[in-house]
Structures are given as structure tokens and as C-alpha cells.
Design a protein around this motif. Structure first.
Motif, PDB file in Angstrom:
ATOM      1  N   VAL A 172       0.843  -1.192   0.000  1.00 26.35           N
ATOM      2  CA  VAL A 172       0.000   0.000   0.000  1.00 26.35           C
ATOM      3  C   VAL A 172       0.881   1.245   0.000  1.00 26.35           C
ATOM      4  N   VAL A 173       0.243   2.378  -0.236  1.00 24.93           N
ATOM      5  CA  VAL A 173       0.929   3.665  -0.226  1.00 24.93           C
ATOM      6  C   VAL A 173       0.295   4.535   0.859  1.00 24.93           C
ATOM      7  N   VAL A 174       1.131   5.205   1.625  1.00 23.76           N
ATOM      8  CA  VAL A 174       0.663   6.062   2.711  1.00 23.76           C
ATOM      9  C   VAL A 174       0.927   7.524   2.346  1.00 23.76           C
ATOM     10  N   ALA A 175      -0.114   8.356   2.472  1.00 25.99           N
ATOM     11  CA  ALA A 175      -0.018   9.797   2.211  1.00 25.99           C
ATOM     12  C   ALA A 175      -0.727  10.539   3.333  1.00 25.99           C
ATOM     13  N   ARG A 176      -0.300  11.735   3.623  1.00 28.41           N
ATOM     14  CA  ARG A 176      -0.923  12.469   4.723  1.00 28.41           C
ATOM     15  C   ARG A 176      -2.348  12.884   4.366  1.00 28.41           C
ATOM     16  N   SER A 177      -3.153  13.007   5.392  1.00 24.33           N
ATOM     17  CA  SER A 177      -4.491  13.540   5.196  1.00 24.33           C
ATOM     18  C   SER A 177      -4.380  14.991   4.749  1.00 24.33           C
ATOM     19  N   GLY A 178      -5.105  15.352   3.716  1.00 24.49           N
ATOM     20  CA  GLY A 178      -5.026  16.708   3.189  1.00 24.49           C
ATOM     21  C   GLY A 178      -3.909  16.917   2.188  1.00 24.49           C
ATOM     22  N   CYS A 233       6.208   6.894   8.735  1.00 23.81           N
ATOM     23  CA  CYS A 233       4.800   7.296   8.793  1.00 23.81           C
ATOM     24  C   CYS A 233       4.654   8.668   9.452  1.00 23.81           C
ATOM     25  N   ARG A 234       5.479   8.933  10.443  1.00 18.93           N
ATOM     26  CA  ARG A 234       5.408  10.244  11.092  1.00 18.93           C
ATOM     27  C   ARG A 234       5.892  11.341  10.147  1.00 18.93           C
ATOM     28  N   HIS A 251      -1.817  -0.226   8.624  1.00 16.82           N
ATOM     29  CA  HIS A 251      -3.020   0.092   9.400  1.00 16.82           C
ATOM     30  C   HIS A 251      -2.711   0.215  10.893  1.00 16.82           C
ATOM     31  N   VAL A 252      -1.684  -0.496  11.371  1.00 19.43           N
ATOM     32  CA  VAL A 252      -1.289  -0.389  12.776  1.00 19.43           C
ATOM     33  C   VAL A 252      -0.486   0.888  13.015  1.00 19.43           C
ATOM     34  N   ALA A 253       0.517   1.117  12.172  1.00 22.58           N
ATOM     35  CA  ALA A 253       1.443   2.227  12.394  1.00 22.58           C
ATOM     36  C   ALA A 253       0.811   3.593  12.184  1.00 22.58           C
ATOM     37  N   ASN A 254      -0.249   3.664  11.397  1.00 21.77           N
ATOM     38  CA  ASN A 254      -0.831   4.969  11.066  1.00 21.77           C
ATOM     39  C   ASN A 254      -2.068   5.318  11.887  1.00 21.77           C
ATOM     40  N   GLN A 255      -2.387   4.517  12.880  1.00 16.79           N
ATOM     41  CA  GLN A 255      -3.580   4.786  13.681  1.00 16.79           C
ATOM     42  C   GLN A 255      -3.528   6.165  14.339  1.00 16.79           C
ATOM     43  N   GLN A 256      -2.383   6.575  14.840  1.00 14.30           N
ATOM     44  CA  GLN A 256      -2.298   7.848  15.542  1.00 14.30           C
ATOM     45  C   GLN A 256      -2.023   9.030  14.619  1.00 14.30           C
ATOM     46  N   PHE A 257      -1.718   8.746  13.347  1.00 12.52           N
ATOM     47  CA  PHE A 257      -1.370   9.836  12.436  1.00 12.52           C
ATOM     48  C   PHE A 257      -2.524  10.242  11.521  1.00 12.52           C
ATOM     49  N   GLY A 258      -3.478   9.350  11.308  1.00 18.13           N
ATOM     50  CA  GLY A 258      -4.591   9.667  10.425  1.00 18.13           C
ATOM     51  C   GLY A 258      -4.213   9.787   8.965  1.00 18.13           C
TER      52      GLY A 258
END
Length: 300
Positions: A172-178, A233-234, A251-258
Motif C-alpha cells: 500500500v501507499v501512505v499519504a498524509r491527510s489533506g 509514517c510520522r 493500518h497499525v502504524a498509522n492509527q495515531q497519524f490519520g
């Protein structure tokens, strides 16, 4: 020489010295004094007519004869242990035991919570020790019994190491909200325009996703290389950079980052995660129980 004339404890000492590469560490492993280990080694040398181990610096290096007999000795010791365990059947509700499990740090957050929940519920006297073991040492540690099992991707190990697939995971790819260019969807063109983070324990070289991109004749710009997905992720949460990583851990690592978690924009196969154990403990009741708990936890 008839086996009745042989002290079988000597083979336990031999295996410990071979595994540890040190008389001192072998004595610590077996909870024996160094003179006792040295005495046993001298008896082994007389028995085989070979030095078995030669000191080089601080290490005890095995001779060709020692290397030729270690596998059958290990098999015999493990088979004897399995036989004894069969006589004293493993009862998870009452048995005191510590299992040693090797797995990569990226798997700890997804494997250990449900596994420990099952162990605490069904085996109150069982402890678990998880550690990182170099892949080149995995087979030796499993054969020596210093590891009960291991979890990793598909590895080129010998037929003495048994394995079964635990689960498949997607990239998967992770990107910040917004993110200004990404809002719930991601195509390849947009993916390639962004700056990227590569999380890897290696100091150089491409990631697995880069091999997949190269098959399609494209490449991405890696602006940051770091060691851990959590740190990456941070960084993602505070920048417009993208991170490509395994889906379960994402899904685990990004729970606190949204952060947004999006499908990888290429049709690539999911990767398999496997459970490994040595053939010598395939019928061991305790090891069977451990493997069952791991499988149930992974599928729960």
C-alpha cells in the motif's frame, strides 16, 4: 564403540560449543562451569581422535570433522527431546515453558498482540521471547533448538526447515491527510510525481517496490531513506512525501497519524508471510501447539 560406553551429555556440550563458538558462552547456555565444559571437550576429542574446535582469537572454530557430524548429532538430540516430550505430554494450561520466536520488527506489531492474547488465555505459564535473527543464521538457530520457530517472507532454506504460509499481505501507499494531490485515490502518474520515503535496514539498494516499478520501465524519486516504517509514517504525516509499505503494518502504524492508506498504483502480486520450524520438532507436541497458536492468531 557401543553407545552404552558413551556419555550422551557430551553431545549436548558439543552442540552448545558449535552453536555458541565459545566455551564461555556454552557454559552459560548449559549452566555449567567452564572447567566442566573444557573437561567434556577433552573427552570428546579423545573419543573422536580430533580437536573438533580450534581457538582463533576469541572464537572456537570447528574442524572439518566437527562440521561433518553436527547435523546428525543435532537431529539425534532433537529426536530424543521430542521423544521425552511425547512421554510427558505438553499441557498448555499447566506447563512452564519459554518459546523463542524470530521475526522481523515490521511483523511484531501485527503478530505479537493476538498471539500473546491467546497465550495468556490458554497457557498462563508459557512465556514468549521474540527477537531479530539474521536470515543467514536462521537455519542454524532452528537446527540448534535456540529458536522454536521463525516468521518471515519466503526464504531459500534447506529441506530440513519446514514451512507453511501464514497469510498474504498487500503493498500500500501512505499519504498524509489533506495531501494537495491525493484525496482518497492514487494513479501511477501522480505517484511518480511525488517525493518518496524508503524504509529499509540496508544502507543502500532499491526496495521491493522499486523492482516492481522497474518492470514497468519507471522509477520514483527517493528523498529520504530511513530504518523504520513508524518513523517514516510520522514524516509522511508532516510532509507531502509518500511511503510504500506492507498493508497490515500500515493500518497499525498509522492509527495515531490519520494518514491515508491507498492501494499501490500497479497491479503487483501480494507477498507471502511464512512460518518456519525445523523438521526435528515437527512432531513435538509443544512446537505443534505453538504453531497452531501462531496460525490461529494470524487468521483471527
Amino acid at each position: 564403540m557401543h553407545i552404552s560406553r558413551v556419555d550422551l551429555n557430551l553431545f549436548t556440550v558439543f552442540e552448545a560449543i558449535y552453536t555458541e563458538g565459545s566455551v564461555t558462552r556454552a557454559s552459560q547456555k548449559l549452566n555449567l562451569t567452564q572447567p566442566a565444559i573444557s573437561h567434556a571437550l577433552n573427552r570428546l576429542r579423545q573419543m573422536f581422535g580430533d580437536p573438533l574446535f580450534v581457538r582463533q582469537g576469541h572464537a572456537m572454530v570447528s574442524t572439518p570433522l566437527a562440521r561433518s557430524i553436527i547435523d546428525p548429532i543435532r537431529r539425534s538430540l532433537r529426536n530424543l527431546e521430542v521423544t521425552l516430550n511425547g512421554v510427558h505430554a505438553f499441557d498448555p494450561a499447566s506447563t512452564q515453558k519459554r518459546f523463542n520466536l524470530a521475526l522481523r520488527d515490521v511483523l511484531e506489531s501485527t503478530i505479537l498482540p493476538p498471539l500473546m492474547l491467546r497465550i495468556r488465555e490458554h497457557a498462563p505459564e508459557v512465556d514468549l521471547a521474540a527477537s531479530h535473527v539474521e536470515r543467514r543464521e536462521l537455519e542454524t538457530e532452528l537446527a540448534a533448538g535456540s529458536l522454536d520457530a521463525a516468521i518471515d517472507v519466503l526464504l531459500p532454506l534447506s529441506s530440513d526447515i519446514m514451512h507453511t504460509r501464514i497469510y498474504q499481505d498487500a503493498t500500500v501507499v501512505v499519504a498524509r491527510s489533506g495531501h494537495p494531490d491525493i484525496d482518497g485515490g492514487l494513479d501511477l502518474e501522480t505517484y511518480l510525481k511525488q517525493d518518496h520515503i524508503l524504509a529499509s535496514s540496508r544502507r543502500r539498494g532499491p526496495g521491493l517496490e522499486d523492482f516492481e516499478l522497474s518492470r514497468f520501465g519507471v522509477e520514483r524519486r527517493i528523498r529520504l531513506r530511513c530504518q523504520h516504517y513508524f518513523a517514516a509514517c510520522r514524516v509522511v504525516s508532516q510532509t507531502d512525501m509518500l511511503l510504500t509499505m506492507p498493508g497490515r503494518y500500515a493500518h497499525v502504524a498509522n492509527q495515531q497519524f490519520g494518514n491515508q492508506i491507498l492501494p499501490f498504483p500497479l497491479d503487483v502480486p501480494a507477498f507471502d508471510v511464512f512460518l518456519y520450524w525445523h523438521a526435528n520438532v515437527d512432531a513435538d507436541p509443544a512446537n505443534i501447539w505453538l504453531r497452531e497458536q501462531i496460525m490461529e492468531s494470524a487468521h483471527g
